[in-house]
Write an enzyme that holds these catalytic residues in place. Sequence first.
Site, short mmCIF file in Angstrom:
data_model
loop_
_atom_site.label_atom_id
_atom_site.label_comp_id
_atom_site.label_asym_id
_atom_site.label_seq_id
_atom_site.Cartn_x
_atom_site.Cartn_y
_atom_site.Cartn_z
N HIS A 93 0.78 -1.21 0.04
CA HIS A 93 -0.01 0.05 0.11
C HIS A 93 0.88 1.11 0.11
O HIS A 93 2.15 1.34 0.26
CB HIS A 93 -0.93 0.14 1.39
CG HIS A 93 -1.87 1.17 1.40
ND1 HIS A 93 -1.43 2.38 1.91
CD2 HIS A 93 -3.23 1.11 0.88
CE1 HIS A 93 -2.72 3.01 1.64
NE2 HIS A 93 -3.45 2.52 1.29
N ARG A 137 1.22 3.72 1.81
CA ARG A 137 1.63 3.95 3.45
C ARG A 137 2.87 3.35 3.68
O ARG A 137 3.63 3.55 4.58
CB ARG A 137 0.56 4.04 4.30
CG ARG A 137 -0.56 5.01 4.41
CD ARG A 137 -0.08 6.12 4.95
NE ARG A 137 0.59 6.19 6.48
CZ ARG A 137 0.03 6.08 7.35
NH1 ARG A 137 -1.21 6.20 7.44
NH2 ARG A 137 0.80 5.92 8.26
N LYS A 138 3.05 2.21 2.84
CA LYS A 138 4.38 1.29 3.22
C LYS A 138 5.50 1.91 2.57
O LYS A 138 5.55 2.37 1.66
CB LYS A 138 3.90 -0.33 3.03
CG LYS A 138 2.75 -0.70 3.67
CD LYS A 138 2.41 -0.46 5.14
CE LYS A 138 1.31 -1.19 5.67
NZ LYS A 138 0.16 -0.40 5.32
N LEU A 139 6.75 1.20 3.12
CA LEU A 139 8.00 1.53 2.34
C LEU A 139 8.05 1.27 0.97
O LEU A 139 8.36 2.14 0.02
CB LEU A 139 9.03 0.96 3.02
CG LEU A 139 9.77 1.75 4.24
CD1 LEU A 139 9.01 1.77 5.45
CD2 LEU A 139 11.10 1.31 4.76
#
Length: 378
Positions: free
Chosen positions: A180, A182-184
């Site tokens: 997603h 929002r992830k790294l």
Amino acid sequence: MSERINVMLPWLGEEESKALAEVIESGWVAQGPRVARFESEFAAVMQAEHAVAVTSCTTALHLALIVAGIGPGDDVVVPSFSFIATTNVVRYVGANPIFADVDAATGNLTADTIEAVRTPATRAVIAVDQGGVPVDLDAIRAVTDPLGILVLEDAACGAGSTYRGRPVGAGAEIAAWSFHPRKLLTTGEGGMITTSRADWADRARHLREHAMSVSAADRHRSVLPPAEEYVELGYNFRMTDLQAAVGLVQLGRLPAIVTRRREIAGRYQAAIADIPGLRAVADPEYGTSNFQSFWVEVEAGYPTDRDGLLAALAAAGVSARRGIMAAHRQPPYRELARSGCLAVTERLTDHTLILPVYHQLSAADQDRVIAVLRRPAG
């Protein structure tokens, strides 16, 4: 108002654009060779034997429970202190979620919190690397393995974090990952299963493609493909080659992303250390965090409460977020919460907030955030 500072921005650039263009030019945009390559390279980086790409971490968790044989009548221990998908997937397979509390320092399940709620019907635990902080997997498995209880590692936030010198997830029988934004690492949406078991990986690949007896790739290679058969209930959980192409570029960026995020987190930690009433998340003694989420607990002695600090940050153009949710407070799960059993979860949910951390965050913008933390009243 000064220019807004976001809580998170993905690091995307010309390399991702070029990779997408190459996929489009190839004429093969659905699940295909780039998905297979992404699976192989992701498995290598995470020191996993097998990797299976899917549409999200939620579908990865869902398939992981299915291939592990978890279903109706089984109890599955989960943290309430997690995004609601961690709990939802248990109900997807007809099993019963059992909420356990978390450690105050890490926000993660522990062997003790699991033992406190384990039942005779417990067949699995979903252990989350919350916000990128590695869960103490060895300690948990020392309790669960002798009882035949599966530990499914929810590594949604964990890419780039380490546990006892190895990537998180490397010591799990099966783990689930998120891509997603929002992830790294991001592919827009997307997820991955990693597992040490070839039979579980094979079945996950089968189930993600409607449980067809002939894969889409095999049908494409055949001028006259054989008739397919749908041998069990399957799903459409396929990642596209467009997503995988972005994921391959992102995977190459991971070391730089982790280094930069840890620099930003270290600067926050140093700035917060002398502020009474603020406690910052930190590495546990057994591993390192990628600081996917950098959270701060607002304690007694600080000039305002958590919501007051969020308001002060917003007034300065800083987009922070409330801390991790408590799933047991949501309507589908309120009846499962037992009074007083999730005290740490409720404390962290009510008193923490997540500060901006992303690769492009400048020192000047971070200083704006720190200035509000020091003087929330302006």
